[in-house]
Scaffold this active site. Structure first.
Site, PDB file in Angstrom:
ATOM      1  N   ARG A 142       0.855  -1.208   0.000  1.00  0.00           N
ATOM      2  CA  ARG A 142       0.000   0.000   0.000  1.00  0.00           C
ATOM      3  C   ARG A 142       0.879   1.242   0.000  1.00  0.00           C
ATOM      4  NH1 ARG A 142      -0.984   0.780   5.974  1.00  0.00           N
ATOM      5  NH2 ARG A 142       0.223  -0.916   6.873  1.00  0.00           N
TER       6      ARG A 142
ATOM      7  N   TYR B 159      12.619   8.858  14.430  1.00  0.00           N
ATOM      8  CA  TYR B 159      12.336   8.489  13.024  1.00  0.00           C
ATOM      9  C   TYR B 159      13.293   9.219  12.080  1.00  0.00           C
ATOM     10  CZ  TYR B 159       9.731   8.705   8.587  1.00  0.00           C
ATOM     11  OH  TYR B 159       9.369   8.661   7.261  1.00  0.00           O
TER      12      TYR B 159
END
Ligand SMILES: NC(=O)c1ccc[n+]([C@@H]2O[C@H](COP(=O)([O-])OP(=O)(O)OC[C@H]3O[C@@H](n4cnc5c(N)ncnc54)[C@H](OP(=O)(O)O)[C@@H]3O)[C@@H](O)[C@H]2O)c1
Length: 256
Positions: free
Chosen positions: A17, A161
């Site tokens: 996806r 991150y």
């Protein structure tokens, strides 16, 4: 010729996806075949395989956890079997290290477990998966590492991150240096904020966030998966073969 080889086969991690799916479809549109991986959503991955087949190309889907280093040797064997059975070859033309998740938490509240999860998936996993797959990447092939605009500019809550993404940008330069003798070029694509499920779908679903990002973007909107899919596909064609060791941001020009 669009690609450097007659039967181009690209492996895209996290192709079920979001950006990985758009990359897979973008490559199929240009005449490439794709092996995509998924983590949990097997049906979504099968759907992408069907979409690629509908475009007249060949595709396969394999399960992979990019944070689980112990599984990489088994994955490499499975990839070899799939390549042999489906394409009658034992190598891929290129690897796109795309799979990933976002965790939005301030430095003061980030747990060691969250840090390790991001590190394993976005940094250590990319390093050792690439290492494991080096014999499976054809000479004169390609590697693309997917970073983030957040490695260049800072949004509160994305420290861990963004650190990992910064790390793979450095890894890209070293890969380019060490793989040059095999004719393999290696680059980083750094997407800006794109409307996907990433980070709980925040950029897509939170109207305030979406408008704020669009307002900071010279092209006046938030990015869509196709914006990245097209750029990645273009970065794997013959036309871009002399671009090597670079970081290319695909963000509509945000925060310049
Ligand atoms: N969207 C953005 O705004 C944005 C901006 C900059 C960079 N990026 C980067 O772009 C990449 C793709 O993000 P996206 O927006 O497409 O995210 P997404 O829509 O949430 O899709 C994530 C993909 O990664 C797979 N995945 C999740 N956990 C995994 C694991 N442990 N091991 C292997 N695969 C795993 C998922 O598989 P399942 O479907 O099976 O769960 C899915 O295919 C990530 O590296 C992300 O950091 C995204």
């Amino acid at each position: 010729m669009t690609f450097d080889t007659q039967t181009p086969i690209f492996l895209i991690t996290g192709g079920s996806r979001g950006l990985g799916r758009a990359m897979a479809l973008g490559l199929a549109d240009k005449g490439a075949d794709v092996v995509l991986t998924y983590h949990a959503r097997k049906e979504d991955a099968a759907g992408v395989v069907s979409e690629i087949e509908a475009k007249g190309r060949t595709a396969a889907a394999l399960q992979l956890d990019t944070g689980d280093m112990a599984s990489f040797t088994r994955f490499e064997t499975q990839l070899g079997q799939t390549l042999g059975e489906t394409w009658g070859t034992d190598t891929i033309t290129g690897l796109v290290n795309n799979a990933g998740i976002g965790i939005n938490t301030p430095i003061a509240e980030t747990s060691e477990a969250q840090f390790d999860q991001l590190m394993n998936m976005h940094l250590k996993g990319v390093y050792f998966l690439t290492q494991t797959l080096l014999p499976r990447i054809a000479d004169n092939g390609r590697i693309l590492n997917i970073s983030s605009g957040l490695a260049r500019f800072s949004y509160a809550g994305f420290s861990a991150y963004a650190m990992m993404k910064g790390g793979i940008e450095v890894f890209t330069r070293y890969l380019a240096l060490e793989l040059g003798s095999r004719g393999i070029s290696v680059n980083t694509i750094a997407p800006g904020a794109i409307e996907t499920d990433f980070g709980g779908g925040l950029v897509r679903d939170n109207e305030e966030m979406n408008a704020a990002i669009a307002g900071n973007t010279p092209l006046g909107r938030v990015g869509l998966p196709e914006d990245i899919g097209g750029a990645v596909a273009a970065m794997l064609t013959s036309d871009t073969r002399w671009i090597n060791g670079e970081r290319i941001e695909v963000s509509g020009g945000i925060h310049h």
